[in-house]
Structure formats: C-alpha cells, structure tokens
Design a protein around this motif. Structure first.
Motif, PDB file in Angstrom:
ATOM      1  N   VAL A 164      28.926  28.663   5.265  1.00 10.93           N
ATOM      2  CA  VAL A 164      29.696  29.910   5.261  1.00 10.93           C
ATOM      3  C   VAL A 164      28.806  31.077   4.802  1.00 10.93           C
ATOM      4  CG1 VAL A 164      31.631  31.119   4.150  1.00 10.93           C
ATOM      5  CG2 VAL A 164      31.932  28.777   4.984  1.00 10.93           C
ATOM      6  N   VAL A 165      28.005  30.857   3.770  1.00 14.21           N
ATOM      7  CA  VAL A 165      27.110  31.909   3.281  1.00 14.21           C
ATOM      8  C   VAL A 165      26.098  32.291   4.364  1.00 14.21           C
ATOM      9  CG1 VAL A 165      25.263  32.412   1.624  1.00 14.21           C
ATOM     10  CG2 VAL A 165      27.390  31.389   0.831  1.00 14.21           C
ATOM     11  N   LEU A 166      25.519  31.300   5.025  1.00  9.83           N
ATOM     12  CA  LEU A 166      24.554  31.597   6.095  1.00  9.83           C
ATOM     13  C   LEU A 166      25.225  32.335   7.250  1.00  9.83           C
ATOM     14  CD1 LEU A 166      22.428  28.333   6.127  1.00  9.83           C
ATOM     15  CD2 LEU A 166      21.668  30.637   5.484  1.00  9.83           C
ATOM     16  N   ALA A 167      26.450  31.959   7.585  1.00 10.79           N
ATOM     17  CA  ALA A 167      27.178  32.661   8.650  1.00 10.79           C
ATOM     18  C   ALA A 167      27.444  34.106   8.231  1.00 10.79           C
ATOM     19  CB  ALA A 167      28.483  31.944   8.965  1.00 10.79           C
ATOM     20  N   GLY A 168      27.793  34.306   6.960  1.00 16.61           N
ATOM     21  CA  GLY A 168      28.028  35.654   6.460  1.00 16.61           C
ATOM     22  C   GLY A 168      26.774  36.514   6.478  1.00 16.61           C
ATOM     23  N   LEU A 169      25.630  35.902   6.237  1.00 10.77           N
ATOM     24  CA  LEU A 169      24.370  36.644   6.293  1.00 10.77           C
ATOM     25  C   LEU A 169      23.931  36.893   7.735  1.00 10.77           C
ATOM     26  CD1 LEU A 169      22.360  34.872   3.460  1.00 10.77           C
ATOM     27  CD2 LEU A 169      23.300  37.179   3.403  1.00 10.77           C
ATOM     28  N   ALA A 170      24.315  36.011   8.638  1.00 13.35           N
ATOM     29  CA  ALA A 170      23.877  36.129  10.032  1.00 13.35           C
ATOM     30  C   ALA A 170      24.525  37.312  10.739  1.00 13.35           C
ATOM     31  CB  ALA A 170      24.174  34.838  10.788  1.00 13.35           C
ATOM     32  N   TRP A 171      25.744  37.636  10.390  1.00  8.25           N
ATOM     33  CA  TRP A 171      26.443  38.707  11.094  1.00  8.25           C
ATOM     34  C   TRP A 171      25.722  40.054  10.974  1.00  8.25           C
ATOM     35  CZ3 TRP A 171      29.438  38.957  14.991  1.00  8.25           C
ATOM     36  CH2 TRP A 171      30.084  40.153  15.300  1.00  8.25           C
ATOM     37  N   PRO A 172      25.398  40.522   9.751  1.00  8.49           N
ATOM     38  CA  PRO A 172      24.668  41.795   9.676  1.00  8.49           C
ATOM     39  C   PRO A 172      23.256  41.700  10.274  1.00  8.49           C
ATOM     40  CG  PRO A 172      25.095  40.933   7.466  1.00  8.49           C
ATOM     41  CD  PRO A 172      25.780  40.043   8.432  1.00  8.49           C
ATOM     42  N   LEU A 173      22.650  40.533  10.221  1.00  4.49           N
ATOM     43  CA  LEU A 173      21.336  40.367  10.842  1.00  4.49           C
ATOM     44  C   LEU A 173      21.435  40.507  12.356  1.00  4.49           C
ATOM     45  CD1 LEU A 173      19.856  37.404   8.781  1.00  4.49           C
ATOM     46  CD2 LEU A 173      19.198  39.815   8.674  1.00  4.49           C
ATOM     47  N   VAL A 229      19.377  43.034  14.739  1.00  4.31           N
ATOM     48  CA  VAL A 229      18.570  42.586  15.883  1.00  4.31           C
ATOM     49  C   VAL A 229      18.980  43.356  17.131  1.00  4.31           C
ATOM     50  CG1 VAL A 229      18.150  40.616  17.441  1.00  4.31           C
ATOM     51  CG2 VAL A 229      18.027  40.307  14.970  1.00  4.31           C
ATOM     52  N   ARG A 230      20.262  43.638  17.275  1.00  2.00           N
ATOM     53  CA  ARG A 230      20.789  44.318  18.454  1.00  2.00           C
ATOM     54  C   ARG A 230      20.911  45.838  18.278  1.00  2.00           C
ATOM     55  NH1 ARG A 230      21.009  41.843  22.985  1.00  2.00           N
ATOM     56  NH2 ARG A 230      22.866  42.980  23.519  1.00  2.00           N
ATOM     57  N   ALA A 231      20.329  46.385  17.204  1.00  2.91           N
ATOM     58  CA  ALA A 231      20.439  47.827  16.933  1.00  2.91           C
ATOM     59  C   ALA A 231      19.914  48.646  18.112  1.00  2.91           C
ATOM     60  CB  ALA A 231      19.662  48.184  15.667  1.00  2.91           C
ATOM     61  N   ARG A 232      20.575  49.773  18.358  1.00  2.00           N
ATOM     62  CA  ARG A 232      20.194  50.646  19.475  1.00  2.00           C
ATOM     63  C   ARG A 232      18.878  51.372  19.198  1.00  2.00           C
ATOM     64  NH1 ARG A 232      24.206  50.897  23.235  1.00  2.00           N
ATOM     65  NH2 ARG A 232      26.322  50.507  22.522  1.00  2.00           N
ATOM     66  N   LYS A 233      18.694  51.815  17.955  1.00  2.00           N
ATOM     67  CA  LYS A 233      17.475  52.537  17.602  1.00  2.00           C
ATOM     68  C   LYS A 233      16.366  51.535  17.258  1.00  2.00           C
ATOM     69  CE  LYS A 233      19.939  56.484  15.717  1.00  2.00           C
ATOM     70  NZ  LYS A 233      20.214  57.260  14.517  1.00  2.00           N
ATOM     71  N   LYS A 234      15.224  51.761  17.870  1.00  2.00           N
ATOM     72  CA  LYS A 234      14.104  50.849  17.680  1.00  2.00           C
ATOM     73  C   LYS A 234      13.675  50.790  16.211  1.00  2.00           C
ATOM     74  CE  LYS A 234       9.722  49.494  19.536  1.00  2.00           C
ATOM     75  NZ  LYS A 234       8.933  49.422  20.716  1.00  2.00           N
ATOM     76  N   ALA A 235      13.755  51.882  15.489  1.00  2.00           N
ATOM     77  CA  ALA A 235      13.346  51.929  14.087  1.00  2.00           C
ATOM     78  C   ALA A 235      14.238  51.055  13.201  1.00  2.00           C
ATOM     79  CB  ALA A 235      13.360  53.365  13.584  1.00  2.00           C
ATOM     80  N   GLU A 236      15.487  50.843  13.589  1.00  2.88           N
ATOM     81  CA  GLU A 236      16.429  50.038  12.799  1.00  2.88           C
ATOM     82  C   GLU A 236      16.423  48.572  13.216  1.00  2.88           C
ATOM     83  OE1 GLU A 236      20.228  51.863  13.231  1.00  2.88           O
ATOM     84  OE2 GLU A 236      19.603  53.716  12.240  1.00  2.88           O
ATOM     85  N   ARG A 237      15.766  48.284  14.334  1.00  3.57           N
ATOM     86  CA  ARG A 237      15.782  46.932  14.894  1.00  3.57           C
ATOM     87  C   ARG A 237      14.847  45.992  14.122  1.00  3.57           C
ATOM     88  NH1 ARG A 237      14.514  47.595  20.797  1.00  3.57           N
ATOM     89  NH2 ARG A 237      16.151  49.154  20.613  1.00  3.57           N
ATOM     90  N   ILE A 238      15.262  44.719  14.009  1.00  3.48           N
ATOM     91  CA  ILE A 238      14.417  43.665  13.426  1.00  3.48           C
ATOM     92  C   ILE A 238      14.211  42.585  14.484  1.00  3.48           C
ATOM     93  CG2 ILE A 238      15.095  44.098  11.030  1.00  3.48           C
ATOM     94  CD1 ILE A 238      17.043  41.745  11.242  1.00  3.48           C
ATOM     95  N   GLY A 239      13.216  41.747  14.266  1.00 13.55           N
ATOM     96  CA  GLY A 239      12.896  40.703  15.232  1.00 13.55           C
ATOM     97  C   GLY A 239      13.910  39.559  15.225  1.00 13.55           C
ATOM     98  N   PRO A 240      14.009  38.851  16.333  1.00 15.99           N
ATOM     99  CA  PRO A 240      14.958  37.733  16.438  1.00 15.99           C
ATOM    100  C   PRO A 240      14.673  36.582  15.473  1.00 15.99           C
ATOM    101  CG  PRO A 240      13.837  38.120  18.541  1.00 15.99           C
ATOM    102  CD  PRO A 240      13.312  39.116  17.572  1.00 15.99           C
ATOM    103  N   ILE A 241      13.457  36.535  14.928  1.00 18.70           N
ATOM    104  CA  ILE A 241      13.129  35.477  13.963  1.00 18.70           C
ATOM    105  C   ILE A 241      14.086  35.530  12.770  1.00 18.70           C
ATOM    106  CG2 ILE A 241      11.405  36.827  12.701  1.00 18.70           C
ATOM    107  CD1 ILE A 241      11.085  33.105  13.479  1.00 18.70           C
ATOM    108  N   TRP A 242      14.616  36.724  12.498  1.00 20.60           N
ATOM    109  CA  TRP A 242      15.556  36.894  11.385  1.00 20.60           C
ATOM    110  C   TRP A 242      16.856  36.125  11.622  1.00 20.60           C
ATOM    111  CZ3 TRP A 242      15.027  39.476   6.714  1.00 20.60           C
ATOM    112  CH2 TRP A 242      13.795  40.098   6.526  1.00 20.60           C
ATOM    113  N   LEU A 243      17.164  35.821  12.860  1.00 16.75           N
ATOM    114  CA  LEU A 243      18.334  34.993  13.169  1.00 16.75           C
ATOM    115  C   LEU A 243      17.953  33.524  13.303  1.00 16.75           C
ATOM    116  CD1 LEU A 243      20.287  37.160  15.746  1.00 16.75           C
ATOM    117  CD2 LEU A 243      20.918  36.642  13.391  1.00 16.75           C
TER     118      LEU A 243
END
Length: 178
Positions: free
Chosen positions: A43-52, A56-70
């Motif tokens: 449950v904790v990992l699922a809760g952390l995955a949602w904001p990640l 990852v899908r952020a529209r602005k490139k500066a706010e985007r992180i790599g898929p490795i974070w998921l």
C-alpha cells in the motif's frame, strides 16, 4: 541529486513510513504478522507510485522525471508479492530426528529471520527414536530459518535450515551436544 540517490531516498522513505507505523502499533501492544506488514508495504509503495507517475508524465520537461522512478518501486512491490506467494506455498511442517546424549531431553523450536521462535508445538523430542515434528504458519510469520535445540544445563544450538530441503519437505537429521 542523481536518480540513484533519489531512488535510495524514496525507498528509505517507504521503509521509514512502515517503521513508524510498526512503532506506533507496537506502543499499543499490537505486533503485526509478517503478511500484514507485507500488505502495508504494498500500500505504501502504491501510494508513492501515484505522484511519481504524475511526474513521469508531466507536460513540462523541467518537471519530468525518468521512468526508472516507477520501475524501482514496481520491482520492490514485485519482490514483496513474490515473498507472499513463496511463504504461502512453503510447507508448514518441519520434521526430523535429533541424535542426542542419552538422558538428555532436548527440545526443538523453529526460528524466523529475527531468531524469534515461531513453532506452535511443544518441541518435545521423542526420547526413544529422537523424532520431532514442528508446525508453524509461514504465511503469517515467514519461513523458518533455523531450528534451536535446547536442553536443561546445555547451551542452545541454532542450526540453519537449508531452503531447498525445507521446501521439499525432507526430514532432517540434527545432532545435539551438551
């Protein structure tokens, strides 16, 4: 901060959350079984995955992180699911023969990964044949890692239970010396 450092901090945060929950419940006298802790971790990992996922899908490139974070939290969750399935399919009985000095009345107990007893039997060893059978619930307490042989006036002996023979349901042979 690079991805490796950030991912380490993310997993440490998940671990800290679980530890805080465990400490809070421990203060209330509630000791959670392993299965419940594993479900809490999912449950904790699922809760952390949602904001990640949102980052990852952020529209602005500066706010985007790599898929490795998921990927890393998903692998941790997969490991937890594997552990649950592994414990659910593990045998709940460990049997064997204890060879001991005549006159000693050794007892046997199964220990978990924290060296805590998990067997639900008395652990009495048959005085004639040396046979002993121990039962426990691997789904709730995890797989037995060791067997502890003890007798009055003797030091306890902890013997490792090899994983493959344990899963195969083999009978073990243990020697108890005082």
């Amino acid at each position: 901060m690079n991805d490796a450092e950030g991912l380490g901090k993310l997993l440490q945060a998940a671990s800290s959350i679980l530890e805080a929950i465990g400490l809070m419940l421990g203060k209330l006298g509630i000791d959670l079984p392993l299965l419940v802790l594993q479900l809490f971790a999912l449950v904790v990992l699922a809760g952390l995955a949602w904001p990640l996922y949102a980052k990852v899908r952020a529209r602005k490139k500066a706010e985007r992180i790599g898929p490795i974070w998921l990927v890393v939290p998903a692998l941790a969750a997969l490991g937890i699911v594997f552990g649950i399935v592994d414990n659910a399919t593990a045998p709940s009985r460990v049997s064997g023969t204890v060879k001991s000095t005549p006159g000693l009345a050794p007892r046997a107990a199964l220990l978990d990964y924290r060296n805590q007893p998990v067997s639900i039997d008395s652990g009495l060893v048959d005085s004639v044949s040396g046979a002993v059978a121990l039962h426990y619930s691997p789904l709730w307490v995890g797989q037995a890692r060791k067997v502890r042989l003890s007798a009055a006036g003797c030091a306890d002996q902890d013997l490792v239970l090899p994983r493959a023979p344990l899963r195969a349901g083999n009978d073990f042979q243990w020697g108890h010396t005082c």
